[in-house]
Design a protein around this motif. Structure first.
Motif, PDB file in Angstrom:
ATOM      1  N   THR A   8       0.811  -1.235  -0.190  1.00 53.37           N
ATOM      2  CA  THR A   8       0.109   0.129  -0.041  1.00 53.37           C
ATOM      3  C   THR A   8       0.870   1.095   0.023  1.00 53.37           C
ATOM      4  OG1 THR A   8      -1.687  -0.990   1.351  1.00 53.37           O
ATOM      5  CG2 THR A   8      -1.909   1.340   1.436  1.00 53.37           C
ATOM      6  N   PRO A   9       0.862   1.943  -1.257  1.00 49.56           N
ATOM      7  CA  PRO A   9       1.757   3.214  -1.409  1.00 49.56           C
ATOM      8  C   PRO A   9       1.077   4.205  -0.531  1.00 49.56           C
ATOM      9  CG  PRO A   9       1.106   2.519  -3.200  1.00 49.56           C
ATOM     10  CD  PRO A   9       0.565   1.389  -2.685  1.00 49.56           C
ATOM     11  N   ILE A  10       1.700   5.142   0.264  1.00 49.99           N
ATOM     12  CA  ILE A  10       1.027   6.186   0.855  1.00 49.99           C
ATOM     13  C   ILE A  10       2.276   7.300   0.936  1.00 49.99           C
ATOM     14  CG2 ILE A  10      -0.400   5.094   2.330  1.00 49.99           C
ATOM     15  CD1 ILE A  10       1.378   5.881   4.710  1.00 49.99           C
ATOM     16  N   THR A  11       1.513   8.519   0.732  1.00 50.69           N
ATOM     17  CA  THR A  11       2.132   9.760   0.995  1.00 50.69           C
ATOM     18  C   THR A  11       1.815  10.378   2.194  1.00 50.69           C
ATOM     19  OG1 THR A  11       2.080  10.417  -1.332  1.00 50.69           O
ATOM     20  CG2 THR A  11       2.850  12.043  -0.129  1.00 50.69           C
ATOM     21  N   LEU A  12       2.872  10.551   3.014  1.00 52.55           N
ATOM     22  CA  LEU A  12       2.563  11.265   4.340  1.00 52.55           C
ATOM     23  C   LEU A  12       3.323  12.764   4.365  1.00 52.55           C
ATOM     24  CD1 LEU A  12       2.116  10.321   7.299  1.00 52.55           C
ATOM     25  CD2 LEU A  12       4.226   9.893   7.637  1.00 52.55           C
ATOM     26  N   TYR A  13       2.356  13.553   4.611  1.00 59.35           N
ATOM     27  CA  TYR A  13       2.448  15.019   4.906  1.00 59.35           C
ATOM     28  C   TYR A  13       2.665  15.403   6.278  1.00 59.35           C
ATOM     29  CZ  TYR A  13       0.970  15.338   0.132  1.00 59.35           C
ATOM     30  OH  TYR A  13       0.705  15.204  -1.122  1.00 59.35           O
ATOM     31  N   ASP A  14       3.651  16.283   6.647  1.00 60.95           N
ATOM     32  CA  ASP A  14       3.685  16.693   7.818  1.00 60.95           C
ATOM     33  C   ASP A  14       2.622  17.205   8.799  1.00 60.95           C
ATOM     34  OD1 ASP A  14       6.066  15.434   8.312  1.00 60.95           O
ATOM     35  OD2 ASP A  14       7.353  17.142   8.178  1.00 60.95           O
ATOM     36  N   SER A  15       2.047  18.165   7.794  1.00 62.17           N
ATOM     37  CA  SER A  15       0.469  18.891   8.325  1.00 62.17           C
ATOM     38  C   SER A  15      -0.230  19.214   7.044  1.00 62.17           C
ATOM     39  CB  SER A  15       1.198  20.138   9.322  1.00 62.17           C
ATOM     40  OG  SER A  15       1.671  21.043   8.287  1.00 62.17           O
ATOM     41  N   VAL A  16      -1.077  19.890   7.381  1.00 62.51           N
ATOM     42  CA  VAL A  16      -2.020  20.257   6.226  1.00 62.51           C
ATOM     43  C   VAL A  16      -1.380  21.547   5.506  1.00 62.51           C
ATOM     44  CG1 VAL A  16      -3.336  22.341   7.521  1.00 62.51           C
ATOM     45  CG2 VAL A  16      -4.640  21.000   5.959  1.00 62.51           C
ATOM     46  N   GLU A  17      -0.434  22.169   6.068  1.00 60.03           N
ATOM     47  CA  GLU A  17       0.310  23.459   5.481  1.00 60.03           C
ATOM     48  C   GLU A  17       1.249  22.754   4.137  1.00 60.03           C
ATOM     49  OE1 GLU A  17       0.275  23.293   8.907  1.00 60.03           O
ATOM     50  OE2 GLU A  17      -1.336  24.656   8.946  1.00 60.03           O
ATOM     51  N   THR A 106      -5.329  13.442  16.763  1.00 63.01           N
ATOM     52  CA  THR A 106      -3.934  14.012  16.084  1.00 63.01           C
ATOM     53  C   THR A 106      -3.219  13.062  15.173  1.00 63.01           C
ATOM     54  OG1 THR A 106      -2.723  12.924  18.117  1.00 63.01           O
ATOM     55  CG2 THR A 106      -3.471  15.312  18.264  1.00 63.01           C
ATOM     56  N   GLN A 107      -3.967  11.860  14.951  1.00 63.10           N
ATOM     57  CA  GLN A 107      -3.493  10.965  14.083  1.00 63.10           C
ATOM     58  C   GLN A 107      -4.551  10.955  12.902  1.00 63.10           C
ATOM     59  OE1 GLN A 107      -0.651   9.045  14.330  1.00 63.10           O
ATOM     60  NE2 GLN A 107      -0.545  10.155  16.401  1.00 63.10           N
ATOM     61  N   PRO A 108      -3.940  10.689  11.526  1.00 63.32           N
ATOM     62  CA  PRO A 108      -4.872  10.298  10.577  1.00 63.32           C
ATOM     63  C   PRO A 108      -5.925   9.599  10.487  1.00 63.32           C
ATOM     64  CG  PRO A 108      -2.602  10.619   9.671  1.00 63.32           C
ATOM     65  CD  PRO A 108      -2.489  10.251  11.310  1.00 63.32           C
ATOM     66  N   VAL A 109      -7.164  10.038  10.529  1.00 61.67           N
ATOM     67  CA  VAL A 109      -8.321   8.866  10.491  1.00 61.67           C
ATOM     68  C   VAL A 109      -8.866   8.470   9.197  1.00 61.67           C
ATOM     69  CG1 VAL A 109     -10.725   8.599  11.253  1.00 61.67           C
ATOM     70  CG2 VAL A 109      -9.223  10.134  12.672  1.00 61.67           C
ATOM     71  N   ALA A 110      -8.443   7.182   8.851  1.00 63.09           N
ATOM     72  CA  ALA A 110      -8.944   6.498   7.654  1.00 63.09           C
ATOM     73  C   ALA A 110     -10.423   6.431   7.401  1.00 63.09           C
ATOM     74  CB  ALA A 110      -7.969   5.302   7.523  1.00 63.09           C
ATOM     75  N   PRO A 111     -10.810   6.436   6.313  1.00 64.43           N
ATOM     76  CA  PRO A 111     -12.259   5.798   6.140  1.00 64.43           C
ATOM     77  C   PRO A 111     -12.438   4.336   6.482  1.00 64.43           C
ATOM     78  CG  PRO A 111     -10.997   5.893   4.052  1.00 64.43           C
ATOM     79  CD  PRO A 111     -10.165   6.356   4.873  1.00 64.43           C
ATOM     80  N   CYS A 112     -13.550   4.175   7.212  1.00 65.25           N
ATOM     81  CA  CYS A 112     -13.935   2.672   7.733  1.00 65.25           C
ATOM     82  C   CYS A 112     -14.173   1.855   6.488  1.00 65.25           C
ATOM     83  CB  CYS A 112     -15.061   2.650   8.631  1.00 65.25           C
ATOM     84  SG  CYS A 112     -16.632   2.920   7.602  1.00 65.25           S
ATOM     85  N   GLY A 113     -14.075   0.488   6.857  1.00 67.68           N
ATOM     86  CA  GLY A 113     -14.295  -0.246   5.831  1.00 67.68           C
ATOM     87  C   GLY A 113     -15.593  -0.297   4.745  1.00 67.68           C
ATOM     88  N   GLY A 114     -16.536  -0.178   5.555  1.00 64.58           N
ATOM     89  CA  GLY A 114     -17.888   0.043   4.928  1.00 64.58           C
ATOM     90  C   GLY A 114     -17.908   1.244   3.824  1.00 64.58           C
ATOM     91  N   CYS A 115     -17.077   2.260   4.172  1.00 62.89           N
ATOM     92  CA  CYS A 115     -16.960   3.473   3.366  1.00 62.89           C
ATOM     93  C   CYS A 115     -16.016   3.275   2.249  1.00 62.89           C
ATOM     94  CB  CYS A 115     -16.484   4.739   4.378  1.00 62.89           C
ATOM     95  SG  CYS A 115     -17.903   5.303   5.233  1.00 62.89           S
ATOM     96  N   ARG A 116     -15.059   2.727   2.398  1.00 66.87           N
ATOM     97  CA  ARG A 116     -14.163   2.124   1.476  1.00 66.87           C
ATOM     98  C   ARG A 116     -14.874   1.267   0.264  1.00 66.87           C
ATOM     99  NH1 ARG A 116      -8.315   0.719   4.592  1.00 66.87           N
ATOM    100  NH2 ARG A 116      -9.017   2.188   6.263  1.00 66.87           N
ATOM    101  N   GLN A 117     -15.736   0.476   0.870  1.00 60.98           N
ATOM    102  CA  GLN A 117     -16.334  -0.296  -0.242  1.00 60.98           C
ATOM    103  C   GLN A 117     -17.475   0.579  -1.074  1.00 60.98           C
ATOM    104  OE1 GLN A 117     -15.931  -3.891  -1.116  1.00 60.98           O
ATOM    105  NE2 GLN A 117     -17.676  -3.440  -2.547  1.00 60.98           N
ATOM    106  N   GLY A 139      -2.117  17.531  12.620  1.00 64.81           N
ATOM    107  CA  GLY A 139      -0.896  16.320  12.488  1.00 64.81           C
ATOM    108  C   GLY A 139      -0.859  16.038  11.254  1.00 64.81           C
ATOM    109  N   ASN A 140      -0.409  14.923  10.957  1.00 62.80           N
ATOM    110  CA  ASN A 140      -0.067  14.234   9.834  1.00 62.80           C
ATOM    111  C   ASN A 140      -1.382  14.143   8.909  1.00 62.80           C
ATOM    112  OD1 ASN A 140       2.330  13.847  10.777  1.00 62.80           O
ATOM    113  ND2 ASN A 140       2.301  11.964  10.783  1.00 62.80           N
ATOM    114  N   VAL A 141      -1.144  14.247   7.434  1.00 63.58           N
ATOM    115  CA  VAL A 141      -1.970  13.762   6.453  1.00 63.58           C
ATOM    116  C   VAL A 141      -1.599  12.480   5.706  1.00 63.58           C
ATOM    117  CG1 VAL A 141      -3.380  14.811   4.810  1.00 63.58           C
ATOM    118  CG2 VAL A 141      -2.503  16.355   6.552  1.00 63.58           C
ATOM    119  N   ILE A 142      -2.593  11.603   5.389  1.00 60.83           N
ATOM    120  CA  ILE A 142      -1.863  10.710   4.557  1.00 60.83           C
ATOM    121  C   ILE A 142      -2.814  10.740   3.376  1.00 60.83           C
ATOM    122  CG2 ILE A 142      -2.171   8.110   4.204  1.00 60.83           C
ATOM    123  CD1 ILE A 142      -1.601   7.741   7.306  1.00 60.83           C
TER     124      ILE A 142
END
Ligand code: THU
Length: 160
Positions: A8-17, A106-117, A139-142
């Protein structure tokens, strides 16, 4: 028998800026949506904003219910709105943010499984990747480049 590794490739940003300006603007819309979430039970507020290829921005937030399973996540509120109002317009970018009345998120909140589907259906339908950015309140953005990256081995129409 052989073992296959799925990555799973992701890009991690330090912050929204650090995000591109158009994505920062979209995140501002998601924050506004988050602030009007109806989440009296979990006190966990989720907001999302979708950029469509025609420039429209669709927002959504979670809508809870005293009968808990009758509530709905922000992402599905938004994707069904996009699907019903603009059925032939592609979704380019989705941003998601979450906050809580109980403690800072303060951690990135990923969409739940049902929403991914649910979201995956529309990526397949439009035959073009949707970029997804998700964060907490700070905090971080994924970023992932597609729903497929978030939901490998998805169930889709090919099985029907
Ligand atoms: N929630 C969302 O809106 N999106 C997700 O992807 C995960 C969870 C909502 C549902 C519920 O109202 C609250 O967050 C706590 O689970």
């Amino acid at each position: 028998m052989k073992k296959i590794e799925l990555k799973t490739p992701i890009t991690l940003y330090d912050s929204v800026e650090e995000l591109p300006f158009d994505v920062q603007n979209l995140m501002n819309e998601a924050v506004k949506a988050r602030n009007t979430a109806y989440a009296p039970y979990s006190k966990f507020h989720v907001g999302t904003a979708f950029l469509l290829e025609n420039g429209e921005i669709i927002t959504g937030n979670n809508q809870e219910n005293a009968a808990y399973p009758s509530g709905m996540c922000a992402e599905r509120v938004a994707v069904w709105q996009a699907g019903s109002r603009f059925p032939d317009v592609k979704i380019k970018i989705i941003v998601i943010t979450a906050s809580s009345k109980s403690n800072p998120v303060t951690q990135p909140v990923a969409p739940c499984g049902g929403c991914r589907q649910a979201l995956s259906e529309y990526e397949i339908k439009q035959n073009e990747n949707i970029a997804i950015y998700f964060m907490g309140e700070t905090g971080n953005v994924i970023k992932t480049e597609s729903l497929h990256d978030l939901l490998p081995l998805a169930f889709d129409k090919s099985f029907l």
